[in-house]
Design an enzyme around this catalytic site. Structure first.
Site, mmCIF file in Angstrom:
data_model
loop_
_atom_site.group_PDB
_atom_site.id
_atom_site.type_symbol
_atom_site.label_atom_id
_atom_site.label_comp_id
_atom_site.label_asym_id
_atom_site.label_seq_id
_atom_site.Cartn_x
_atom_site.Cartn_y
_atom_site.Cartn_z
ATOM 1 N N SER A 16 1.087 1.112 14.112
ATOM 2 C CA SER A 16 0.896 -0.279 13.682
ATOM 3 C C SER A 16 1.730 -0.592 12.446
ATOM 4 O O SER A 16 2.328 0.304 11.851
ATOM 5 C CB SER A 16 -0.587 -0.552 13.387
ATOM 6 O OG SER A 16 -0.932 -0.055 12.111
ATOM 7 N N LEU A 18 3.980 -1.395 9.401
ATOM 8 C CA LEU A 18 5.313 -0.991 8.972
ATOM 9 C C LEU A 18 5.876 0.133 9.853
ATOM 10 O O LEU A 18 7.069 0.146 10.172
ATOM 11 C CB LEU A 18 5.192 -0.485 7.525
ATOM 12 C CG LEU A 18 6.308 -0.732 6.536
ATOM 13 C CD1 LEU A 18 6.797 -2.152 6.568
ATOM 14 C CD2 LEU A 18 5.810 -0.355 5.137
ATOM 15 N N ASP A 37 0.528 9.242 14.999
ATOM 16 C CA ASP A 37 -0.487 8.433 14.333
ATOM 17 C C ASP A 37 -1.864 8.991 14.684
ATOM 18 O O ASP A 37 -2.078 9.545 15.756
ATOM 19 C CB ASP A 37 -0.366 6.972 14.791
ATOM 20 C CG ASP A 37 -1.053 5.996 13.853
ATOM 21 O OD1 ASP A 37 -0.355 5.188 13.226
ATOM 22 O OD2 ASP A 37 -2.304 6.043 13.752
ATOM 23 N N VAL A 83 -1.909 13.369 9.777
ATOM 24 C CA VAL A 83 -0.864 13.875 8.882
ATOM 25 C C VAL A 83 -1.381 14.868 7.837
ATOM 26 O O VAL A 83 -0.591 15.563 7.199
ATOM 27 C CB VAL A 83 -0.100 12.726 8.163
ATOM 28 C CG1 VAL A 83 0.713 11.912 9.144
ATOM 29 C CG2 VAL A 83 -1.045 11.856 7.334
ATOM 30 N N SER A 172 4.389 2.232 -3.122
ATOM 31 C CA SER A 172 3.959 0.842 -3.307
ATOM 32 C C SER A 172 4.192 0.471 -4.759
ATOM 33 O O SER A 172 4.246 1.342 -5.638
ATOM 34 C CB SER A 172 2.468 0.723 -2.972
ATOM 35 O OG SER A 172 1.934 -0.471 -3.492
ATOM 36 N N TYR A 185 -5.737 4.203 -4.660
ATOM 37 C CA TYR A 185 -4.480 3.869 -3.980
ATOM 38 C C TYR A 185 -3.284 4.063 -4.909
ATOM 39 O O TYR A 185 -2.279 4.674 -4.531
ATOM 40 C CB TYR A 185 -4.564 2.419 -3.490
ATOM 41 C CG TYR A 185 -3.384 1.970 -2.663
ATOM 42 C CD1 TYR A 185 -3.194 2.458 -1.367
ATOM 43 C CD2 TYR A 185 -2.470 1.048 -3.158
ATOM 44 C CE1 TYR A 185 -2.109 2.034 -0.603
ATOM 45 C CE2 TYR A 185 -1.390 0.626 -2.402
ATOM 46 C CZ TYR A 185 -1.209 1.123 -1.122
ATOM 47 O OH TYR A 185 -0.138 0.704 -0.372
ATOM 48 N N LYS A 189 -0.158 6.679 -4.492
ATOM 49 C CA LYS A 189 1.231 6.245 -4.373
ATOM 50 C C LYS A 189 2.070 6.778 -5.542
ATOM 51 O O LYS A 189 3.256 7.070 -5.390
ATOM 52 C CB LYS A 189 1.310 4.717 -4.285
ATOM 53 C CG LYS A 189 0.661 4.157 -3.018
ATOM 54 C CD LYS A 189 1.359 4.671 -1.773
ATOM 55 C CE LYS A 189 0.825 4.063 -0.496
ATOM 56 N NZ LYS A 189 1.468 4.590 0.714
HETATM 57 N N1 NAD Z 1 1.863 -3.677 4.274
HETATM 58 C C1 NAD Z 1 2.281 -3.798 3.020
HETATM 59 O O1 NAD Z 1 2.509 -4.886 2.489
HETATM 60 C C2 NAD Z 1 2.518 -2.554 2.200
HETATM 61 C C3 NAD Z 1 2.955 -2.664 0.884
HETATM 62 C C4 NAD Z 1 3.208 -1.503 0.154
HETATM 63 C C5 NAD Z 1 3.014 -0.277 0.721
HETATM 64 N N2 NAD Z 1 2.559 -0.188 2.013
HETATM 65 C C6 NAD Z 1 2.355 1.132 2.561
HETATM 66 O O2 NAD Z 1 3.040 1.211 3.795
HETATM 67 C C7 NAD Z 1 2.340 2.086 4.678
HETATM 68 C C8 NAD Z 1 2.045 1.352 5.981
HETATM 69 O O3 NAD Z 1 1.302 0.195 5.695
HETATM 70 P P1 NAD Z 1 0.863 -0.810 6.841
HETATM 71 O O4 NAD Z 1 0.616 -2.114 6.200
HETATM 72 O O5 NAD Z 1 1.817 -0.737 7.961
HETATM 73 O O6 NAD Z 1 -0.552 -0.184 7.241
HETATM 74 P P2 NAD Z 1 -1.269 -0.036 8.674
HETATM 75 O O7 NAD Z 1 -2.721 0.163 8.372
HETATM 76 O O8 NAD Z 1 -0.869 -1.126 9.603
HETATM 77 O O9 NAD Z 1 -0.642 1.313 9.236
HETATM 78 C C9 NAD Z 1 -1.004 2.556 8.739
HETATM 79 C C10 NAD Z 1 -1.078 3.518 9.889
HETATM 80 O O10 NAD Z 1 -1.385 4.816 9.381
HETATM 81 C C11 NAD Z 1 -2.248 5.440 10.312
HETATM 82 N N3 NAD Z 1 -3.003 6.521 9.660
HETATM 83 C C12 NAD Z 1 -4.020 6.423 8.771
HETATM 84 N N4 NAD Z 1 -4.464 7.648 8.439
HETATM 85 C C13 NAD Z 1 -3.698 8.542 9.127
HETATM 86 C C14 NAD Z 1 -3.666 9.961 9.209
HETATM 87 N N5 NAD Z 1 -4.535 10.732 8.520
HETATM 88 N N6 NAD Z 1 -2.760 10.541 10.016
HETATM 89 C C15 NAD Z 1 -1.886 9.778 10.734
HETATM 90 N N7 NAD Z 1 -1.877 8.431 10.709
HETATM 91 C C16 NAD Z 1 -2.769 7.825 9.902
HETATM 92 C C17 NAD Z 1 -3.160 4.322 10.819
HETATM 93 O O11 NAD Z 1 -3.771 4.666 12.039
HETATM 94 C C18 NAD Z 1 -2.176 3.170 10.919
HETATM 95 O O12 NAD Z 1 -1.617 3.073 12.210
HETATM 96 C C19 NAD Z 1 1.070 2.518 3.934
HETATM 97 O O13 NAD Z 1 1.315 3.765 3.330
HETATM 98 C C20 NAD Z 1 0.906 1.450 2.876
HETATM 99 O O14 NAD Z 1 0.246 1.940 1.760
HETATM 100 C C21 NAD Z 1 2.315 -1.288 2.755
#
Ligand code: NAD
Length: 274
Positions: A16, A18, A37, A83, A172, A185, A189
């Protein structure tokens, strides 16, 4: 030849957000991608599968082999993976090598969780298990994928510049400017940011580039680059004060676009294609 036709990538958290956007983006440029995932219910991965079918992208399952896949260029495979578990990440890397016929040269870690909880609130102190879990998934998980991916990358023949691959982690802006409720969080990060430079220094001798992408301060709006760090044998620090050509090219785009452009930049640099 597609730009990333030689790219064999593992994208953690690729079901999902990013991660899924990264998987699609790499495949569109010719890469072979394994999505790893935790949550791989059919409902969750269906959008990615539907996208692949709509684009005539080959979907691989465990019975596929090198010859059937490699000949057909860009393809997508899935492997349920936590992971934080060494054996599960190694299993995903084994699967990747089996279906794509060679070790990965790109690992993008997008798996992550975010919680909102204060160090102390009316409900009492921060739950320790929640803090530990956030550190485990975000920091330890990113390290786990990085270290095991590096071990596989070093098996590859180096290209003419001595490069074997690249590791991209996701931090982040909270690593630097955590808000109230982001203590876990932000710590997680910050850990990713902290590991980037020593890991890059350690892995440069194997021709493996390491970078961490930090979200811009004002997501989805001005997308000013707060801190982009790309490390290899030398250190490049690009900030809003010292923007490089790559940074200028992506300024003004939204966060996902920015993220994907940075992933492109580091892959192109690391694989000697630019
Ligand atoms: N979306 C944003 O604006 C934003 C901003 C800064 C940083 N981030 C970082 O980017 C990354 C992705 O964010 P996102 O918004 O796409 O989040 P998201 O929740 O859509 O995707 C995260 C994915 O990680 C998977 N996941 C969770 N725990 C796991 C594990 N133990 N093993 C394997 N997979 C696991 C989830 O199932 C999910 O599919 C994250 O690390 C988030 O902190 C996102």
């Amino acid at each position: 030849m597609a730009t990333l036709a030689r790219t064999v990538a593992l994208v953690s958290g690729g079901a999902s957000g990013l991660g899924a956007a990264t998987a699609r983006h790499l495949i569109q440029q010719g890469a072979r991608v394994m999505v790893a995932d935790l949550n791989m219910t059919s409902e969750r991965v269906q959008p990615l599968r539907d996208w692949a079918v709509s684009q005539n992208i080959r979907l691989l399952d465990e019975s596929d082999t090198l010859s059937s896949c490699y000949a057909q260029g860009p393809c997508l495979a899935f492997c349920p993976t936590n992971v934080t578990k060494s054996d599960e990440v190694n299993h995903a890397l084994d699967q990747l090598e089996r279906v794509f016929g060679e070790p990965l040269n790109v690992a993008v870690s997008c798996a992550g969780i975010a919680i909102a909880q204060k160090t102390l609130s009316k409900k009492g102190p921060h739950d320790l298990d929640d803090f530990i879990e956030t550190m485990m998934v975000n920091t330890v998980g990113s390290f786990n994928v990085s270290r095991l991916a590096a071990a596989r990358m070093q098996e590859r023949e180096p290209d003419r510049d001595g490069l074997r691959g690249c590791i991209v982690n996701t931090a982040s802006i909270a690593a630097f400017e955590g808000q109230i409720g982001q203590v876990a969080y932000s710590a997680s990060k910050g850990g990713i940011v902290g590991m980037t430079l020593p890991m890059a220094r350690e892995l440069s001798r194997y021709g493996i580039r390491v970078m961490t992408i930090v979200s811009p301060r004002n997501e989805m709006k001005s997308a000013t680059i707060h801190s982009l760090t790309i490390y290899h044998e030398r250190l490049l620090v690009c900030s809003k004060h010292h923007s490089c050509q790559g940074c200028r090219r992506v300024l003004g785009k939204n966060w996902v676009t920015l993220f994907l452009a940075l992933v492109d930049s580091v892959i192109l640099m690391s694989l000697g294609l630019s």
